[in-house]
Design a protein around this motif. Structure first.
Motif, PDB file in Angstrom:
ATOM      1  N   GLY A 232      -0.124 -51.842  -0.692  1.00 18.01           N
ATOM      2  CA  GLY A 232      -0.977 -51.997   0.673  1.00 18.01           C
ATOM      3  C   GLY A 232      -2.387 -51.671   0.458  1.00 18.01           C
ATOM      4  O   GLY A 232      -3.269 -52.134   0.755  1.00 18.01           O
ATOM      5  N   ALA A 233      -2.587 -50.498  -0.291  1.00 14.42           N
ATOM      6  CA  ALA A 233      -3.970 -49.993  -0.648  1.00 14.42           C
ATOM      7  C   ALA A 233      -4.894 -51.073  -1.344  1.00 14.42           C
ATOM      8  O   ALA A 233      -5.949 -51.180  -1.069  1.00 14.42           O
ATOM      9  CB  ALA A 233      -4.022 -48.640  -1.568  1.00 14.42           C
ATOM     10  N   SER A 234      -4.067 -51.630  -2.418  1.00 11.68           N
ATOM     11  CA  SER A 234      -4.963 -52.575  -3.079  1.00 11.68           C
ATOM     12  C   SER A 234      -5.196 -54.115  -2.237  1.00 11.68           C
ATOM     13  O   SER A 234      -6.449 -54.617  -2.099  1.00 11.68           O
ATOM     14  CB  SER A 234      -4.160 -53.561  -4.159  1.00 11.68           C
ATOM     15  N   ALA A 235      -4.075 -54.270  -1.288  1.00  8.60           N
ATOM     16  CA  ALA A 235      -4.692 -55.440  -0.238  1.00  8.60           C
ATOM     17  C   ALA A 235      -5.763 -55.090   0.873  1.00  8.60           C
ATOM     18  O   ALA A 235      -6.354 -55.700   1.075  1.00  8.60           O
ATOM     19  CB  ALA A 235      -3.390 -55.654   0.611  1.00  8.60           C
ATOM     20  N   PHE A 236      -5.905 -53.646   1.004  1.00  5.90           N
ATOM     21  CA  PHE A 236      -6.928 -53.334   2.148  1.00  5.90           C
ATOM     22  C   PHE A 236      -8.269 -53.468   1.286  1.00  5.90           C
ATOM     23  O   PHE A 236      -9.190 -53.969   1.675  1.00  5.90           O
ATOM     24  CB  PHE A 236      -6.716 -51.742   2.259  1.00  5.90           C
ATOM     25  N   ASP A 237      -8.262 -53.116   0.108  1.00  6.26           N
ATOM     26  CA  ASP A 237      -9.570 -53.135  -0.873  1.00  6.26           C
ATOM     27  C   ASP A 237      -9.775 -54.661  -1.076  1.00  6.26           C
ATOM     28  O   ASP A 237     -11.061 -54.891  -1.090  1.00  6.26           O
ATOM     29  CB  ASP A 237      -9.303 -52.501  -2.247  1.00  6.26           C
ATOM     30  N   ALA A 238      -8.844 -55.592  -0.942  1.00  6.39           N
ATOM     31  CA  ALA A 238      -9.128 -56.972  -1.054  1.00  6.39           C
ATOM     32  C   ALA A 238      -9.404 -57.658   0.259  1.00  6.39           C
ATOM     33  O   ALA A 238      -9.550 -58.761   0.328  1.00  6.39           O
ATOM     34  CB  ALA A 238      -7.894 -57.636  -1.567  1.00  6.39           C
ATOM     35  N   PHE A 239      -9.454 -56.691   1.293  1.00  7.16           N
ATOM     36  CA  PHE A 239      -9.546 -57.207   2.833  1.00  7.16           C
ATOM     37  C   PHE A 239      -8.230 -58.285   3.332  1.00  7.16           C
ATOM     38  O   PHE A 239      -8.858 -59.278   3.925  1.00  7.16           O
ATOM     39  CB  PHE A 239     -10.890 -57.924   3.023  1.00  7.16           C
ATOM     40  N   GLU A 240      -7.240 -58.061   2.563  1.00  4.79           N
ATOM     41  CA  GLU A 240      -6.163 -58.636   3.034  1.00  4.79           C
ATOM     42  C   GLU A 240      -5.485 -57.807   4.183  1.00  4.79           C
ATOM     43  O   GLU A 240      -4.409 -57.264   3.916  1.00  4.79           O
ATOM     44  CB  GLU A 240      -5.182 -59.187   1.875  1.00  4.79           C
ATOM     45  N   HIS A 241      -6.022 -57.892   5.369  1.00  7.28           N
ATOM     46  CA  HIS A 241      -5.482 -56.819   6.119  1.00  7.28           C
ATOM     47  C   HIS A 241      -4.151 -56.978   6.801  1.00  7.28           C
ATOM     48  O   HIS A 241      -3.562 -55.824   6.980  1.00  7.28           O
ATOM     49  CB  HIS A 241      -6.538 -56.639   7.300  1.00  7.28           C
ATOM     50  N   ASP A 242      -3.758 -57.918   6.994  1.00  8.52           N
ATOM     51  CA  ASP A 242      -2.480 -58.235   7.379  1.00  8.52           C
ATOM     52  C   ASP A 242      -1.445 -57.745   6.535  1.00  8.52           C
ATOM     53  O   ASP A 242      -0.509 -57.410   6.832  1.00  8.52           O
ATOM     54  CB  ASP A 242      -1.992 -59.775   7.685  1.00  8.52           C
ATOM     55  N   ASP A 243      -1.599 -58.041   5.238  1.00  5.65           N
ATOM     56  CA  ASP A 243      -0.789 -57.697   4.187  1.00  5.65           C
ATOM     57  C   ASP A 243      -0.754 -56.150   3.853  1.00  5.65           C
ATOM     58  O   ASP A 243       0.280 -55.508   3.753  1.00  5.65           O
ATOM     59  CB  ASP A 243      -0.900 -58.331   2.872  1.00  5.65           C
ATOM     60  N   ALA A 244      -1.859 -55.590   4.156  1.00  2.86           N
ATOM     61  CA  ALA A 244      -2.129 -54.180   3.818  1.00  2.86           C
ATOM     62  C   ALA A 244      -1.396 -53.466   4.915  1.00  2.86           C
ATOM     63  O   ALA A 244      -0.667 -52.405   4.873  1.00  2.86           O
ATOM     64  CB  ALA A 244      -3.461 -53.978   4.018  1.00  2.86           C
ATOM     65  N   THR A 245      -1.554 -53.809   6.324  1.00  4.20           N
ATOM     66  CA  THR A 245      -0.528 -53.252   7.408  1.00  4.20           C
ATOM     67  C   THR A 245       0.649 -53.320   7.052  1.00  4.20           C
ATOM     68  O   THR A 245       1.502 -52.266   7.301  1.00  4.20           O
ATOM     69  CB  THR A 245      -1.038 -53.905   8.645  1.00  4.20           C
ATOM     70  N   GLY A 246       1.459 -54.574   6.774  1.00  3.12           N
ATOM     71  CA  GLY A 246       2.712 -54.727   6.671  1.00  3.12           C
ATOM     72  C   GLY A 246       3.415 -53.636   5.338  1.00  3.12           C
ATOM     73  O   GLY A 246       4.323 -53.114   5.742  1.00  3.12           O
ATOM     74  N   LEU A 247       2.592 -53.803   4.183  1.00  7.24           N
ATOM     75  CA  LEU A 247       3.030 -53.011   2.950  1.00  7.24           C
ATOM     76  C   LEU A 247       3.027 -51.439   3.302  1.00  7.24           C
ATOM     77  O   LEU A 247       3.846 -50.885   3.016  1.00  7.24           O
ATOM     78  CB  LEU A 247       2.027 -53.318   1.963  1.00  7.24           C
ATOM     79  N   LEU A 248       1.957 -51.116   4.117  1.00  8.60           N
ATOM     80  CA  LEU A 248       1.966 -49.815   4.072  1.00  8.60           C
ATOM     81  C   LEU A 248       2.841 -49.199   5.345  1.00  8.60           C
ATOM     82  O   LEU A 248       3.382 -48.337   5.188  1.00  8.60           O
ATOM     83  CB  LEU A 248       0.365 -49.318   4.679  1.00  8.60           C
ATOM     84  N   THR A 249       3.093 -49.903   6.188  1.00  8.92           N
ATOM     85  CA  THR A 249       4.381 -49.783   7.188  1.00  8.92           C
ATOM     86  C   THR A 249       5.589 -49.553   6.713  1.00  8.92           C
ATOM     87  O   THR A 249       6.412 -48.861   6.844  1.00  8.92           O
ATOM     88  CB  THR A 249       4.103 -50.888   8.477  1.00  8.92           C
ATOM     89  N   PHE A 250       5.829 -50.352   5.771  1.00  8.53           N
ATOM     90  CA  PHE A 250       7.236 -50.549   4.753  1.00  8.53           C
ATOM     91  C   PHE A 250       7.207 -49.226   4.013  1.00  8.53           C
ATOM     92  O   PHE A 250       8.034 -48.769   3.858  1.00  8.53           O
ATOM     93  CB  PHE A 250       7.435 -51.709   3.900  1.00  8.53           C
ATOM     94  N   GLY A 251       6.087 -48.946   3.339  1.00  6.92           N
ATOM     95  CA  GLY A 251       5.996 -47.828   2.738  1.00  6.92           C
ATOM     96  C   GLY A 251       6.433 -46.437   3.280  1.00  6.92           C
ATOM     97  O   GLY A 251       7.104 -45.651   2.779  1.00  6.92           O
ATOM     98  N   THR A 252       5.860 -46.425   4.640  1.00  2.47           N
ATOM     99  CA  THR A 252       6.162 -45.339   5.454  1.00  2.47           C
ATOM    100  C   THR A 252       7.447 -45.426   5.770  1.00  2.47           C
ATOM    101  O   THR A 252       8.234 -44.138   5.971  1.00  2.47           O
ATOM    102  CB  THR A 252       5.344 -45.434   6.929  1.00  2.47           C
ATOM    103  N   TRP A 253       8.184 -46.451   6.228  1.00  2.00           N
ATOM    104  CA  TRP A 253       9.558 -46.620   6.344  1.00  2.00           C
ATOM    105  C   TRP A 253      10.397 -45.863   5.130  1.00  2.00           C
ATOM    106  O   TRP A 253      11.198 -45.310   5.405  1.00  2.00           O
ATOM    107  CB  TRP A 253       9.996 -48.060   6.652  1.00  2.00           C
TER     108      TRP A 253
END
Length: 467
Positions: A232-253
Motif C-alpha cells: 500500500g505504501a508503494s502504491a501511494f508512492d506510485a500514485f496508484e491511490h485506489d490500490d493504496a487505499t484498499g491495501l492499507l485498509t486490508f492491512g489494518t484489518w
C-alpha cells in the motif's frame, strides 16, 4: 428550461455505480453529453443511457471515455468492479441452479476464515451494504473480509497453497515484505515493487483460507498484513491511490484481527500520510489519532511516528501552533526510545527519519506569515546527512525539500547546488512523490530563472527529470 438530470442510484449495481461516476467526471470536465459523445463517436443519447445504466458498455469503451475525460485511469479501474460483479452474478446463477438451497450465501470458508462472518452474495446486500462493498476506498464490508480484496489484484496463475499453514510459510511472507520494503526505499514504489508484489500478496492472502494451527494465527495475520501495508505504501508512492487505499485498509484489518497494536500503528500512520497527501488532512488527523488510541501499548518510536503524522496534517491545514505542538510531542517521544524495544519493521525509524518527517511538517509552515524557516532547514539537513544508501528515496525527498526552501528564502546559488545532488538521486527512482516535489522546486526557482545556475537547473529538471 433544461430538464433536471435524473438522479442515479449507484447502489443498484456496479454498472450503475460506474454510470454515475461517468456522469460525475463529465460534470467535473464541464462537458455536455453531446460534447463527450463527439469525442468517442457516440450520440448524446447514448452517453446519457450509459450513465443511466440503460445502454451496454464494455472495457474498450470505458477506456475511451476515461481518456476523453482525462480521468487518469479512474474509470478504467472502476470498470474492473463491473466485470467482477458480472462474473459473480454468472457464478451465482450457475451455483443456484446446481444448489437451490444456497441462494443467499457463499460456501463456508475453511481455516482462519471459518471464524469470520459468512461472505454475503452480492444479491443479499442492502443498498447501504452494497455501496460499502463497491467502494473499497471507504472501507465498509471490504474492510471486514480479505476475500473482497481480490479486485485489487491481477488474475495470475496462482501456485498451489499448502494444506496446512506452517511456520516456514509465514517466514516466506515476512521475507517478501522485508525485500519489497528494501526495494521500495531504494527504487521507489513505481518500479520493481509494483511489478513483482501482486503475485506474492495473492499467495499470502490465500494462506488466510488455509487451515492454520491456533498458535500461528496471529503470526500469519501479522505477516500478511505487513505485506499489504508495504504494498500500500508503494502504491501511494506510485500514485496508484485506489490500490493504496484498499491495501492499507486490508492491512489494518489484518492488524486488528491479529490484535497487533504495533502493526496497527504502522497501518494508521500510512493511512494518515496517504490521506494528507491526497488533500484530506482531516482524515489524516483522524487516522493518526486512531493509531494513538492505546499509546501506552506502543513503543516510543511508534508514538513519535504518529505524532509526526499529526504534525503533517496540521501543517496542511496551516495551523502552525498545532504543528509545533505535535513536533514537540514527537521529539519528546523519540527521546525516550530504547534500543531493541521495537518490532523489526520499525528499524527504518532512526534519527535521520525522525528529522526528515518532522522537517517535512516544518517545511509546510515555514513560509507562512510570521514563521521562521530555521527549524525546517536544520531538520531537513540533518535528515540528508543521516540517511544511508539504503534509504535513497527518503534522502532525495528531504534534499529536494531543502533545495526548495533554500530557493524560496533567497539563496538561489546554494539552492541550485543542493538541488543538483537531489536530482542525481531522484533520477534513480521510480517515485511520483519525488517527481511532485521536483515540480515544486521548479516553481520556486521561477523568480531566479535568469540566473545562470538556476537556468541550468531548470533545464535539467525539464529535460532529464520531468521529461
Amino acid at each position: 428550461m433544461s430538464q433536471k438530470p435524473k438522479p442515479l442510484d449507484e447502489t443498484e449495481s456496479a454498472r450503475a455505480w460506474w454510470g454515475k461516476e461517468l456522469r460525475n467526471w463529465r460534470n467535473v470536465r464541464r462537458l455536455s453529453t453531446r460534447a463527450l459523445g463527439e469525442k468517442v463517436h457516440l450520440s448524446a443519447t447514448a452517453i446519457e443511457r450509459i450513465e443511466k445504466n440503460e445502454r451496454s458498455c464494455n472495457a474498450a469503451l470505458a477506456g475511451l471515455l476515461d481518456d476523453a475525460l482525462m480521468a487518469g485511469g479512474a474509470l478504467r479501474r472502476l470498470w474492473r468492479f463491473v466485470e467482477e460483479e458480472a462474473d459473480r452474478d454468472s457464478n451465482h446463477a450457475d451455483n443456484r441452479a446446481a444448489h437451490p438451497d444456497e441462494d443467499r450465501f457463499t460456501a463456508q470458508a475453511t481455516g482462519m476464515l471459518a471464524t469470520n462472518p459468512l461472505v454475503h452474495s452480492d444479491r443479499s446486500l442492502s443498498p447501504v451494504e452494497r455501496r460499502a462493498f463497491l467502494n473499497l476506498g471507504l472501507g465498509g464490508l471490504a474492510a471486514l473480509a480479505p476475500g473482497t480484496f481480490t479486485d485489487l489484484l491481477p488474475r495470475l496463475g496462482q501456485p498451489p497453497l499448502p494444506k496446512v499453514v506452517r511456520p516456514d510459510d509465514i517466514e516466506q511472507v515476512r521475507a517478501a515484505s522485508a525485500t519489497l520494503a528494501s526495494w521500495d526505499n531504494l527504487y521507489g514504489g513505481g518500479g520493481i515493487v509494483r511489478s513483482s508484489s501482486a503475485g506474492q500478496l495473492i499467495w499470502a492472502k490465500g494462506l488466510l483460507g488455509v487451515n492454520c494451527p491456533t498458535e500461528l494465527e496471529s503470526e500469519l495475520l501479522t505477516a500478511v498484513g505487513r505485506l499489504a501495508i508495504v504494498m500500500g505504501a508503494s502504491a501511494f508512492d506510485a500514485f496508484e491511490h485506489d490500490d493504496a487505499t484498499g491495501l492499507l485498509t486490508f492491512g489494518t484489518w489484518c492488524a486488528e484481527q491479529a490484535s497487533n497494536w504495533h502493526l496497527r500503528a504502522t497501518a494508521y500512520n500510512w493511512r494518515a500520510r496517504h490521506a494528507i497527501w491526497c488533500g484530506a488532512p482531516d482524515a489524516g488527523l483522524t487516522h493518526a489519532g486512531n493509531g494513538l488510541v492505546r499509546a501506552d501499548l506502543l513503543s516510543a518510536r511508534e508514538q513519535s511516528m504518529l505524532h509526526n503524522a499529526r504534525a503533517r496534517a496540521w501543517a496542511r491545514m496551516q495551523n502552525p501552533r498545532e504543528v509545533l505542538a505535535a513536533i514537540g510531542q514527537s521529539d519528546d517521544a523519540f527521546s525516550k526510545a530504547k534500543a531493541g524495544e521495537d518490532v523489526v519493521w520499525m528499524n527504518y525509524y532512526d534519527e535521520a527519519q525522525h528529522y526528515g518527517d518532522t522537517g517535512h511538517a516544518a517545511f509546510d509552515i515555514a513560509l507562512l506569515p510570521g514563521q521562521s524557516s530555521r527549524m525546517a532547514t536544520d531538520r531537513l539537513q540533518k535528515a540528508v546527512d543521516g540517511h544511508t544508501e539504503a534509504y535513497v528515496r527518503s534522502r532525495a525527498l528531504s534534499r529536494t525539500k531543502l533545495a526548495t526552501l533554500t530557493m524560496a528564502t533567497g539563496d538561489p546559488q546554494q539552492a541550485a547546488a543542493v538541488a543538483h545532488r537531489a536530482l542525481d538521486e531522484v533520477g534513480r527512482l521510480r517515485s511520483k512523490r519525488a517527481l511532485e516535489d521536483v515540480k515544486d522546486l521548479r516553481k520556486a526557482s521561477a523568480k531566479y530563472a535568469r540566473k545562470a545556475e538556476v537556468a541550468e537547473l531548470r533545464r535539467r529538471i525539464s529535460t532529464t527529470v520531468l521529461a
